[in-house]
Design a protein around this motif. Structure first.
Motif, PDB file in Angstrom:
ATOM      1  N   TYR A  29       0.867  -1.142  -0.128  1.00 40.92           N
ATOM      2  CA  TYR A  29       0.001  -0.112  -0.047  1.00 40.92           C
ATOM      3  C   TYR A  29       0.671   1.218   0.085  1.00 40.92           C
ATOM      4  O   TYR A  29       1.937   1.273   0.568  1.00 40.92           O
ATOM      5  N   ASP A  30       0.468   2.310  -0.713  1.00 41.48           N
ATOM      6  CA  ASP A  30       1.037   3.568  -0.635  1.00 41.48           C
ATOM      7  C   ASP A  30       0.454   4.427   0.435  1.00 41.48           C
ATOM      8  O   ASP A  30      -0.608   4.791   0.499  1.00 41.48           O
ATOM      9  N   VAL A  31       1.376   5.014   1.334  1.00 38.25           N
ATOM     10  CA  VAL A  31       0.872   5.664   2.602  1.00 38.25           C
ATOM     11  C   VAL A  31       1.706   7.067   2.326  1.00 38.25           C
ATOM     12  O   VAL A  31       1.792   7.819   3.426  1.00 38.25           O
ATOM     13  N   SER A  32       2.100   7.358   1.164  1.00 39.12           N
ATOM     14  CA  SER A  32       3.043   8.587   0.875  1.00 39.12           C
ATOM     15  C   SER A  32       2.259   9.686   1.367  1.00 39.12           C
ATOM     16  O   SER A  32       2.835  10.926   1.429  1.00 39.12           O
ATOM     17  N   ASN A  33       0.839  10.014   0.820  1.00 39.29           N
ATOM     18  CA  ASN A  33       0.032  11.133   1.270  1.00 39.29           C
ATOM     19  C   ASN A  33      -0.653  11.153   2.707  1.00 39.29           C
ATOM     20  O   ASN A  33      -1.420  12.141   2.842  1.00 39.29           O
ATOM     21  N   SER A  34      -0.293  10.239   3.464  1.00 39.00           N
ATOM     22  CA  SER A  34      -1.051  10.077   4.998  1.00 39.00           C
ATOM     23  C   SER A  34      -0.063  11.031   5.764  1.00 39.00           C
ATOM     24  O   SER A  34       1.110  10.904   6.017  1.00 39.00           O
ATOM     25  N   ARG A  35      -0.806  11.765   6.414  1.00 38.24           N
ATOM     26  CA  ARG A  35      -0.228  12.489   7.414  1.00 38.24           C
ATOM     27  C   ARG A  35       0.288  11.722   8.628  1.00 38.24           C
ATOM     28  O   ARG A  35       1.322  11.982   9.538  1.00 38.24           O
ATOM     29  N   LEU A  36      -0.381  10.690   8.965  1.00 37.30           N
ATOM     30  CA  LEU A  36       0.404   9.806   9.925  1.00 37.30           C
ATOM     31  C   LEU A  36       1.389   8.911   9.566  1.00 37.30           C
ATOM     32  O   LEU A  36       2.107   8.415  10.366  1.00 37.30           O
ATOM     33  N   TRP A  37       1.839   9.132   8.310  1.00 39.98           N
ATOM     34  CA  TRP A  37       3.246   8.411   7.984  1.00 39.98           C
ATOM     35  C   TRP A  37       4.344   9.457   7.394  1.00 39.98           C
ATOM     36  O   TRP A  37       5.222   8.971   6.810  1.00 39.98           O
ATOM     37  N   LYS A  38       4.167  10.602   8.127  1.00 44.59           N
ATOM     38  CA  LYS A  38       5.129  11.464   7.710  1.00 44.59           C
ATOM     39  C   LYS A  38       6.581  11.051   7.993  1.00 44.59           C
ATOM     40  O   LYS A  38       6.849  10.377   9.041  1.00 44.59           O
ATOM     41  N   ASN A  39       7.519  11.361   7.120  1.00 47.02           N
ATOM     42  CA  ASN A  39       8.961  10.899   7.243  1.00 47.02           C
ATOM     43  C   ASN A  39       9.125   9.219   7.189  1.00 47.02           C
ATOM     44  O   ASN A  39      10.006   8.932   7.651  1.00 47.02           O
ATOM     45  N   GLY A  40       7.918   8.582   6.828  1.00 50.54           N
ATOM     46  CA  GLY A  40       7.982   6.988   6.772  1.00 50.54           C
ATOM     47  C   GLY A  40       7.864   6.415   8.139  1.00 50.54           C
ATOM     48  O   GLY A  40       7.934   5.243   8.077  1.00 50.54           O
ATOM     49  N   THR A  41       7.522   7.047   9.283  1.00 47.36           N
ATOM     50  CA  THR A  41       7.310   6.467  10.423  1.00 47.36           C
ATOM     51  C   THR A  41       5.687   6.612  10.925  1.00 47.36           C
ATOM     52  O   THR A  41       5.250   7.772  10.549  1.00 47.36           O
ATOM     53  N   HIS A  42       5.257   5.679  11.685  1.00 41.96           N
ATOM     54  CA  HIS A  42       3.801   5.942  12.209  1.00 41.96           C
ATOM     55  C   HIS A  42       3.812   5.215  13.538  1.00 41.96           C
ATOM     56  O   HIS A  42       4.040   3.947  13.785  1.00 41.96           O
ATOM     57  N   TYR A  43       3.959   6.081  14.567  1.00 43.45           N
ATOM     58  CA  TYR A  43       4.261   5.709  15.961  1.00 43.45           C
ATOM     59  C   TYR A  43       5.584   4.956  16.003  1.00 43.45           C
ATOM     60  O   TYR A  43       6.644   5.452  15.762  1.00 43.45           O
ATOM     61  N   GLU A  44       5.446   3.680  16.519  1.00 40.94           N
ATOM     62  CA  GLU A  44       6.645   2.684  16.491  1.00 40.94           C
ATOM     63  C   GLU A  44       6.908   1.886  15.285  1.00 40.94           C
ATOM     64  O   GLU A  44       7.745   0.865  15.097  1.00 40.94           O
ATOM     65  N   HIS A  45       5.946   2.008  14.077  1.00 43.80           N
ATOM     66  CA  HIS A  45       6.188   1.297  13.043  1.00 43.80           C
ATOM     67  C   HIS A  45       7.004   2.183  11.859  1.00 43.80           C
ATOM     68  O   HIS A  45       6.779   3.480  11.632  1.00 43.80           O
ATOM     69  N   TRP A  46       7.676   1.242  11.049  1.00 40.90           N
ATOM     70  CA  TRP A  46       8.517   1.961  10.026  1.00 40.90           C
ATOM     71  C   TRP A  46       7.830   1.580   8.586  1.00 40.90           C
ATOM     72  O   TRP A  46       7.611   0.289   8.464  1.00 40.90           O
ATOM     73  N   SER A  47       8.055   2.241   7.774  1.00 44.24           N
ATOM     74  CA  SER A  47       7.577   1.997   6.439  1.00 44.24           C
ATOM     75  C   SER A  47       8.572   1.124   5.807  1.00 44.24           C
ATOM     76  O   SER A  47       9.704   0.911   6.168  1.00 44.24           O
ATOM     77  N   GLY A  48       8.437   0.728   4.517  1.00 38.95           N
ATOM     78  CA  GLY A  48       9.237  -0.107   3.881  1.00 38.95           C
ATOM     79  C   GLY A  48       9.488  -1.446   4.221  1.00 38.95           C
ATOM     80  O   GLY A  48      10.408  -1.958   3.718  1.00 38.95           O
ATOM     81  N   GLN A  49       8.288  -1.781   4.920  1.00 38.29           N
ATOM     82  CA  GLN A  49       8.370  -3.235   5.318  1.00 38.29           C
ATOM     83  C   GLN A  49       7.037  -3.883   5.463  1.00 38.29           C
ATOM     84  O   GLN A  49       6.041  -2.989   5.334  1.00 38.29           O
TER      85      GLN A  49
END
Length: 76
Positions: A29-49
């Motif tokens: 899924y693409d979360v690029s436009n989500s304010r919750l995933w700014k800079n590739g992190t969402h709380y303690e979760h990391w994107s790219g995985q």
């Protein structure tokens, strides 16, 4: 649907490229436009995985993925 390897997904972490992607149950899924995933992190979760195993600890259900754009499938 296009297939992507874990290595290709890892490059979409908000640091190496503009795209910010996550995977859940084999779907990317693409979360690029989500304010919750700014800079590739969402709380303690990391994107790219693949975050499949991490959802059990989230305060929300998998329905959050219904709002996201599907990019492709995660392959091994």
């Amino acid at each position: 649907m296009k297939n992507y390897s874990p290595q290709q997904l890892a490059l979409r972490n908000g640091q190496d490229r503009e795209e910010i992607w996550i995977a859940y149950k084999g779907i990317i899924y693409d979360v690029s436009n989500s304010r919750l995933w700014k800079n590739g992190t969402h709380y303690e979760h990391w994107s790219g995985q693949d975050l499949t195993d991490e959802l059990k600890d989230a305060p929300h259900t998998e329905r959050v993925f219904e709002k996201l754009e599907i990019i492709g499938k995660l392959t091994n």
